[in-house]
Write a protein that holds these residues in place. Structure first.
Motif, PDB file in Angstrom:
ATOM      1  N   LEU A  99      -7.865 -16.416   3.811  1.00 56.25           N
ATOM      2  CA  LEU A  99      -8.142 -16.564   5.249  1.00 56.25           C
ATOM      3  C   LEU A  99      -9.633 -16.761   5.530  1.00 56.25           C
ATOM      4  CD1 LEU A  99      -5.706 -13.960   6.829  1.00 56.25           C
ATOM      5  CD2 LEU A  99      -5.533 -16.452   6.901  1.00 56.25           C
ATOM      6  N   SER A 100     -10.497 -16.291   4.615  1.00 60.53           N
ATOM      7  CA  SER A 100     -11.936 -16.459   4.831  1.00 60.53           C
ATOM      8  C   SER A 100     -12.360 -17.923   4.738  1.00 60.53           C
ATOM      9  CB  SER A 100     -12.734 -15.615   3.831  1.00 60.53           C
ATOM     10  OG  SER A 100     -12.638 -16.152   2.530  1.00 60.53           O
ATOM     11  N   LEU A 101     -11.485 -18.770   4.218  1.00 60.14           N
ATOM     12  CA  LEU A 101     -11.774 -20.203   4.214  1.00 60.14           C
ATOM     13  C   LEU A 101     -11.774 -20.764   5.631  1.00 60.14           C
ATOM     14  CD1 LEU A 101      -9.490 -21.252   1.220  1.00 60.14           C
ATOM     15  CD2 LEU A 101     -11.983 -21.011   1.203  1.00 60.14           C
ATOM     16  N   ARG A 102     -11.083 -20.089   6.548  1.00 62.34           N
ATOM     17  CA  ARG A 102     -10.990 -20.566   7.934  1.00 62.34           C
ATOM     18  C   ARG A 102     -11.610 -19.633   8.961  1.00 62.34           C
ATOM     19  NH1 ARG A 102      -8.557 -24.195  10.381  1.00 62.34           N
ATOM     20  NH2 ARG A 102      -7.540 -22.870  11.894  1.00 62.34           N
ATOM     21  N   TYR A 103     -11.657 -18.341   8.652  1.00 61.80           N
ATOM     22  CA  TYR A 103     -12.066 -17.378   9.673  1.00 61.80           C
ATOM     23  C   TYR A 103     -13.262 -16.553   9.211  1.00 61.80           C
ATOM     24  CZ  TYR A 103      -7.486 -18.395  11.607  1.00 61.80           C
ATOM     25  OH  TYR A 103      -6.396 -19.037  12.117  1.00 61.80           O
ATOM     26  N   HIS A 104     -14.229 -16.433  10.099  1.00 63.77           N
ATOM     27  CA  HIS A 104     -15.418 -15.640   9.796  1.00 63.77           C
ATOM     28  C   HIS A 104     -15.077 -14.146   9.709  1.00 63.77           C
ATOM     29  CE1 HIS A 104     -19.596 -14.618   9.537  1.00 63.77           C
ATOM     30  NE2 HIS A 104     -19.496 -13.829  10.597  1.00 63.77           N
ATOM     31  N   TRP A 105     -14.154 -13.660  10.556  1.00 66.22           N
ATOM     32  CA  TRP A 105     -13.796 -12.237  10.525  1.00 66.22           C
ATOM     33  C   TRP A 105     -13.180 -11.858   9.184  1.00 66.22           C
ATOM     34  CZ3 TRP A 105      -8.828 -11.128   9.432  1.00 66.22           C
ATOM     35  CH2 TRP A 105      -7.867 -12.097   9.714  1.00 66.22           C
ATOM     36  N   ALA A 106     -12.406 -12.754   8.575  1.00 67.65           N
ATOM     37  CA  ALA A 106     -11.797 -12.461   7.272  1.00 67.65           C
ATOM     38  C   ALA A 106     -12.871 -12.372   6.203  1.00 67.65           C
ATOM     39  CB  ALA A 106     -10.773 -13.532   6.915  1.00 67.65           C
ATOM     40  N   ASN A 107     -13.887 -13.196   6.308  1.00 70.82           N
ATOM     41  CA  ASN A 107     -14.991 -13.139   5.358  1.00 70.82           C
ATOM     42  C   ASN A 107     -15.756 -11.815   5.493  1.00 70.82           C
ATOM     43  OD1 ASN A 107     -16.509 -14.197   3.281  1.00 70.82           O
ATOM     44  ND2 ASN A 107     -17.971 -15.156   4.671  1.00 70.82           N
ATOM     45  N   ARG A 108     -15.923 -11.330   6.721  1.00 69.86           N
ATOM     46  CA  ARG A 108     -16.600 -10.038   6.945  1.00 69.86           C
ATOM     47  C   ARG A 108     -15.786  -8.885   6.373  1.00 69.86           C
ATOM     48  NH1 ARG A 108     -17.251 -11.490  12.545  1.00 69.86           N
ATOM     49  NH2 ARG A 108     -15.629  -9.958  12.881  1.00 69.86           N
TER      50      ARG A 108
ATOM     51  N   LEU B 259       0.836  -1.209   0.000  1.00 66.98           N
ATOM     52  CA  LEU B 259       0.000   0.000   0.000  1.00 66.98           C
ATOM     53  C   LEU B 259       0.867   1.253   0.000  1.00 66.98           C
ATOM     54  CD1 LEU B 259      -2.841  -0.987   2.484  1.00 66.98           C
ATOM     55  CD2 LEU B 259      -3.022  -0.703   0.005  1.00 66.98           C
ATOM     56  N   VAL B 260       2.066   1.153   0.594  1.00 63.86           N
ATOM     57  CA  VAL B 260       2.968   2.312   0.628  1.00 63.86           C
ATOM     58  C   VAL B 260       4.196   2.121  -0.252  1.00 63.86           C
ATOM     59  CG1 VAL B 260       2.229   3.103   2.896  1.00 63.86           C
ATOM     60  CG2 VAL B 260       4.069   1.445   2.738  1.00 63.86           C
ATOM     61  N   LEU B 261       4.488   0.896  -0.647  1.00 62.62           N
ATOM     62  CA  LEU B 261       5.606   0.593  -1.538  1.00 62.62           C
ATOM     63  C   LEU B 261       5.043   0.268  -2.922  1.00 62.62           C
ATOM     64  CD1 LEU B 261       7.570  -1.753   0.869  1.00 62.62           C
ATOM     65  CD2 LEU B 261       8.116   0.626   0.323  1.00 62.62           C
ATOM     66  N   PRO B 262       5.901   0.168  -3.924  1.00 65.56           N
ATOM     67  CA  PRO B 262       5.391  -0.206  -5.246  1.00 65.56           C
ATOM     68  C   PRO B 262       4.800  -1.611  -5.238  1.00 65.56           C
ATOM     69  CG  PRO B 262       7.658   0.555  -5.386  1.00 65.56           C
ATOM     70  CD  PRO B 262       7.316   0.459  -3.940  1.00 65.56           C
ATOM     71  N   GLY B 263       3.612  -1.725  -5.754  1.00 66.04           N
ATOM     72  CA  GLY B 263       2.974  -3.035  -5.843  1.00 66.04           C
ATOM     73  C   GLY B 263       1.475  -2.939  -5.701  1.00 66.04           C
ATOM     74  N   PRO B 264       0.794  -4.012  -6.032  1.00 66.69           N
ATOM     75  CA  PRO B 264      -0.671  -4.041  -5.986  1.00 66.69           C
ATOM     76  C   PRO B 264      -1.185  -4.368  -4.580  1.00 66.69           C
ATOM     77  CG  PRO B 264       0.151  -6.063  -6.918  1.00 66.69           C
ATOM     78  CD  PRO B 264       1.354  -5.199  -6.649  1.00 66.69           C
ATOM     79  N   GLY B 265      -1.152  -3.389  -3.690  1.00 61.08           N
ATOM     80  CA  GLY B 265      -1.492  -3.609  -2.291  1.00 61.08           C
ATOM     81  C   GLY B 265      -2.901  -4.106  -2.043  1.00 61.08           C
ATOM     82  N   LEU B 266      -3.892  -3.419  -2.608  1.00 55.91           N
ATOM     83  CA  LEU B 266      -5.274  -3.829  -2.369  1.00 55.91           C
ATOM     84  C   LEU B 266      -5.558  -5.204  -2.954  1.00 55.91           C
ATOM     85  CD1 LEU B 266      -7.323  -0.539  -2.864  1.00 55.91           C
ATOM     86  CD2 LEU B 266      -7.016  -1.840  -0.776  1.00 55.91           C
ATOM     87  N   LEU B 267      -4.958  -5.496  -4.089  1.00 55.90           N
ATOM     88  CA  LEU B 267      -5.152  -6.817  -4.700  1.00 55.90           C
ATOM     89  C   LEU B 267      -4.626  -7.913  -3.787  1.00 55.90           C
ATOM     90  CD1 LEU B 267      -5.931  -8.524  -7.203  1.00 55.90           C
ATOM     91  CD2 LEU B 267      -3.599  -8.201  -7.971  1.00 55.90           C
ATOM     92  N   MET B 268      -3.445  -7.706  -3.211  1.00 55.93           N
ATOM     93  CA  MET B 268      -2.881  -8.715  -2.311  1.00 55.93           C
ATOM     94  C   MET B 268      -3.699  -8.820  -1.021  1.00 55.93           C
ATOM     95  SD  MET B 268       1.229  -8.667  -2.761  1.00 55.93           S
ATOM     96  CE  MET B 268       1.581  -6.956  -3.036  1.00 55.93           C
ATOM     97  N   LEU B 269      -4.206  -7.696  -0.525  1.00 55.50           N
ATOM     98  CA  LEU B 269      -5.062  -7.759   0.663  1.00 55.50           C
ATOM     99  C   LEU B 269      -6.332  -8.556   0.381  1.00 55.50           C
ATOM    100  CD1 LEU B 269      -4.828  -4.154   2.162  1.00 55.50           C
ATOM    101  CD2 LEU B 269      -3.968  -6.273   3.154  1.00 55.50           C
ATOM    102  N   VAL B 270      -6.954  -8.314  -0.771  1.00 51.37           N
ATOM    103  CA  VAL B 270      -8.158  -9.057  -1.141  1.00 51.37           C
ATOM    104  C   VAL B 270      -7.843 -10.546  -1.245  1.00 51.37           C
ATOM    105  CG1 VAL B 270      -9.830  -9.449  -2.998  1.00 51.37           C
ATOM    106  CG2 VAL B 270      -9.344  -7.133  -2.248  1.00 51.37           C
ATOM    107  N   ALA B 271      -6.728 -10.884  -1.900  1.00 51.45           N
ATOM    108  CA  ALA B 271      -6.353 -12.297  -2.046  1.00 51.45           C
ATOM    109  C   ALA B 271      -6.086 -12.933  -0.677  1.00 51.45           C
ATOM    110  CB  ALA B 271      -5.129 -12.421  -2.945  1.00 51.45           C
ATOM    111  N   GLY B 272      -5.372 -12.218   0.185  1.00 52.79           N
ATOM    112  CA  GLY B 272      -5.099 -12.750   1.517  1.00 52.79           C
ATOM    113  C   GLY B 272      -6.360 -12.953   2.335  1.00 52.79           C
ATOM    114  N   LEU B 273      -7.260 -11.977   2.288  1.00 51.12           N
ATOM    115  CA  LEU B 273      -8.532 -12.121   3.015  1.00 51.12           C
ATOM    116  C   LEU B 273      -9.380 -13.240   2.435  1.00 51.12           C
ATOM    117  CD1 LEU B 273      -9.466  -8.392   3.668  1.00 51.12           C
ATOM    118  CD2 LEU B 273      -8.886 -10.119   5.383  1.00 51.12           C
ATOM    119  N   ALA B 274      -9.358 -13.393   1.111  1.00 56.64           N
ATOM    120  CA  ALA B 274     -10.125 -14.475   0.486  1.00 56.64           C
ATOM    121  C   ALA B 274      -9.613 -15.836   0.952  1.00 56.64           C
ATOM    122  CB  ALA B 274     -10.048 -14.363  -1.034  1.00 56.64           C
TER     123      ALA B 274
END
Length: 147
Positions: free
Chosen positions: A48-57, A31-46
């Motif tokens: 983690l949402s396989l295991r955690y309800h908070w990640a799905n929210r 998000l502060v360095l070069p790179g697709p920050g929001l895309l990686m956050l979405v992928a990481g949350l997706a």
């Protein structure tokens, strides 16, 4: 036997944890360095949402924000050109980082601090630039109104 039953549960859990949290950390850094920050956050949350309800929210609001940013990024030709020029600059910096190993005369610090990282850093910059160009292309196709 379904494919997931062949993989032990602890391996699945560990893989989800490692992949999800790695993408979250890299996404936050990007998000502060070069790179697709929001895309990686979405992928990481997706992941983690396989295991955690908070990640799905959290997944939906972050995904909405990522799509909103992608849409705003292609609203005008000036934004598209700036995004592509920035991505091209990242690629050029990566190539320079990998190739230009001699320390110039104007460098004020010790020689060891000139472009540390070599091709590892250069490849990361090149990859970030290529991902950025691909994301601009995707955003253009998906969000740019055809006239």
């Amino acid at each position: 036997m379904p494919r997931t039953d062949r993989i032990p549960a602890w391996v699945r859990r560990t893989g989800i944890e490692v992949a999800g949290w790695t993408l979250i950390v890299l996404g936050a850094a990007a998000l502060v360095l070069p790179g697709p920050g929001l895309l990686m956050l979405v992928a990481g949350l997706a992941i983690l949402s396989l295991r955690y309800h908070w990640a799905n929210r959290w997944l939906h609001p972050v995904k909405v924000q990522a799509y909103r940013a992608a849409e705003q990024g292609v609203q005008s030709w000036a934004r598209i050109i700036i995004a592509l020029a920035s991505a091209s600059t990242l690629i050029a910096a990566g190539i320079t980082w990998g190739l230009w190993r001699t320390v110039p005369d104007w460098w004020p610090l010790e020689d060891q601090w000139w472009l540390p990282g070599g091709w590892t850093t250069g490849t990361a910059l090149i990859l970030s630039g290529c991902i950025a160009i691909a994301l601009v292309g995707y955003s253009y196709v998906r969000f740019r109104p055809s006239k």
